[in-house]
Design an enzyme around this catalytic site. Structure first.
Site, PDB file in Angstrom:
ATOM      1  N   GLU A 184       0.859  -1.192   0.000  1.00 23.75           N
ATOM      2  CA  GLU A 184       0.000   0.000   0.000  1.00 23.75           C
ATOM      3  C   GLU A 184       0.886   1.230   0.000  1.00 23.75           C
ATOM      4  O   GLU A 184       2.109   1.128   0.111  1.00 23.75           O
ATOM      5  CB  GLU A 184      -0.935   0.005   1.209  1.00 23.75           C
ATOM      6  CG  GLU A 184      -0.219   0.064   2.543  1.00 23.75           C
ATOM      7  CD  GLU A 184      -1.158   0.066   3.749  1.00 23.75           C
ATOM      8  OE1 GLU A 184      -2.340   0.439   3.599  1.00 23.75           O
ATOM      9  OE2 GLU A 184      -0.700  -0.287   4.848  1.00 23.75           O
ATOM     10  N   LEU A 208      -3.518  -1.565   5.758  1.00 25.58           N
ATOM     11  CA  LEU A 208      -4.656  -1.036   6.499  1.00 25.58           C
ATOM     12  C   LEU A 208      -5.917  -1.338   5.691  1.00 25.58           C
ATOM     13  O   LEU A 208      -5.927  -1.125   4.473  1.00 25.58           O
ATOM     14  CB  LEU A 208      -4.504   0.488   6.644  1.00 25.58           C
ATOM     15  CG  LEU A 208      -5.584   1.138   7.499  1.00 25.58           C
ATOM     16  CD1 LEU A 208      -5.298   0.898   8.972  1.00 25.58           C
ATOM     17  CD2 LEU A 208      -5.682   2.620   7.219  1.00 25.58           C
TER      18      LEU A 208
HETATM   19  N1  PDD Z   1      -4.482   7.478   5.869  1.00 22.07           N
HETATM   20  N2  PDD Z   1      -3.199   2.944   4.065  1.00 22.07           N
HETATM   21  C1  PDD Z   1      -2.604   3.701   5.008  1.00 22.07           C
HETATM   22  C2  PDD Z   1      -1.270   3.289   5.532  1.00 22.07           C
HETATM   23  C3  PDD Z   1      -3.252   4.869   5.468  1.00 22.07           C
HETATM   24  O1  PDD Z   1      -2.667   5.625   6.414  1.00 22.07           O
HETATM   25  C4  PDD Z   1      -4.495   5.238   4.929  1.00 22.07           C
HETATM   26  C5  PDD Z   1      -5.265   6.442   5.395  1.00 22.07           C
HETATM   27  C6  PDD Z   1      -5.070   4.409   3.945  1.00 22.07           C
HETATM   28  C7  PDD Z   1      -6.417   4.708   3.340  1.00 22.07           C
HETATM   29  O2  PDD Z   1      -7.439   4.446   4.271  1.00 22.07           O
HETATM   30  P1  PDD Z   1      -8.827   5.224   4.224  1.00 22.07           P
HETATM   31  O3  PDD Z   1      -9.373   5.023   2.871  1.00 22.07           O
HETATM   32  O4  PDD Z   1      -9.607   4.551   5.279  1.00 22.07           O
HETATM   33  O5  PDD Z   1      -8.550   6.674   4.520  1.00 22.07           O
HETATM   34  C8  PDD Z   1      -4.406   3.269   3.547  1.00 22.07           C
HETATM   35  C9  PDD Z   1      -5.125   8.605   6.535  1.00 22.07           C
HETATM   36  C10 PDD Z   1      -5.992   9.401   5.642  1.00 22.07           C
HETATM   37  C11 PDD Z   1      -4.053   9.409   7.249  1.00 22.07           C
HETATM   38  O6  PDD Z   1      -3.206   8.791   7.862  1.00 22.07           O
HETATM   39  O7  PDD Z   1      -4.083  10.634   7.213  1.00 22.07           O
END
Ligand code: PDD
Length: 291
Positions: A184, A208
């Site tokens: 990711e 995640l």
């Molecule tokens: N980040 N993977 C990682 C490591 C993340 O930190 C995030 C989200 C995602 C995407 O997840 P989601 O679609 O639930 O936002 C994937 C957030 C936005 C942050 O740390 O600011």
């Protein structure tokens, strides 16, 4: 303008007055979890999925919410915080962090009864339309993180280092590679399009479980786009017709170059565009021209 209001340990107060103990285990050990939610016109986007993931992170690390939350729970706190910050209209983000509380430093858990520290902040959010529209560059980096990446832990050192490396390379995101597999991004889920099919890493300990990821997969399936949740190998790179990253704040952003080499045609591709259109249509949002 009056100071931003935050929520800390049972109180709404000005950001400038919010204080956390230097013995807080978040400060000393990174012993905590977090969530980032987006709000639009005072409504929290995909909130149930965020609360579920928070509950899962808490379970994984044996953290509990402090007692005495208002009846409406975290949702009520987030909405009140938005209102107190004049963010009941327009676009905003809500940040929530929970740590194991303040106690004299010991690696093992603090004494029973130590109150977890709950912090929420809200901020106006300028949607990154340029990245969504024109696409971004990304670099690959070794995934040096631990094997419990499904927990949204505040331990983000590998992620911050990777983001900085990306920035120094003139890129917006770093994509982690573990044993030859794209896991990711440093703060995003990674999707590739190969032969018209959407491919992304399966949920599990190495990524995640992204809230946006689930939304994108559901939209793809509804649109009849084949979906494969399987390891995506870096050596397949030549066959990537498209690549994009997705998160709560970015939504979907095309990756037009990886490690300085164009991906596919080097511009946002049709499957990414179709998914972006479907993403905004599902929310009743009219995006600026996506090109
Ligand atoms: N980040 N993977 C990682 C490591 C993340 O930190 C995030 C989200 C995602 C995407 O997840 P989601 O679609 O639930 O936002 C994937 C957030 C936005 C942050 O740390 O600011």
């Amino acid at each position: 303008m009056s100071s931003a209001q935050v929520y800390l340990d049972g109180h709404f107060l000005p950001l400038t007055e919010a204080r956390v103990s230097v013995e807080d285990r978040g400060f000393l050990f990174g012993d905590g979890v977090y969530e980032v939610l987006r709000a639009s016109a005072g409504r929290l986007y995909e909130e149930e999925a965020h609360w579920r993931r928070l509950a899962s992170s808490c379970r994984e690390v044996a953290l509990t919410l402090p007692e005495g939350l208002p009846a409406g729970g975290l949702r009520a706190l987030a909405l009140e915080l938005l209102a107190r910050n004049g963010l009941g209209e327009g676009e905003a983000t809500v940040y929530l962090q929970l740590t194991r509380g303040a106690a004299p430093r010991t690696h093992h858990f603090p004494p029973p009864g130590t109150r977890p520290t709950l912090y929420l902040s809200a901020a106006a959010f300028a949607p990154p339309w340029e990245a969504r529209t024109r696409g971004v560059q990304a670099i690959t980096l070794p995934d040096v993180r631990w094997s419990r990446c499904n927990i949204k832990s505040i331990n983000l050192l590998p992620n911050t280092l990777a983001k900085q490396r990306a920035r120094e390379a003139g890129a917006a995101e770093a994509v982690f590679v573990r044993d030859g597999v794209l896991t990711e991004g440093a703060s995003t889920t990674v999707f590739a399009v190969l032969d018209g099919a959407l491919v992304t890493h399966p949920n599990g300990p190495h990524i995640l479980p992204g809230v946006t990821r689930d939304v994108v997969l559901a939209l793809a399936r509804a649109a009849g786009i084949p979906v494969h949740e399987r390891p995506l190998r870096l050596e397949e790179r030549e066959h990537f017709d498209e690549l994009f990253v997705a998160s709560t704040t970015l939504d979907l952003a095309p990756v037009v170059a990886l490690d300085g080499q164009p991906v596919g045609a080097g511009r946002p591709g049709p499957v990414t565009r179709a998914l972006q259109q479907a993403f905004y249509a599902a929310q009743g949002v009219t995006p600026p021209t996506l090109g």
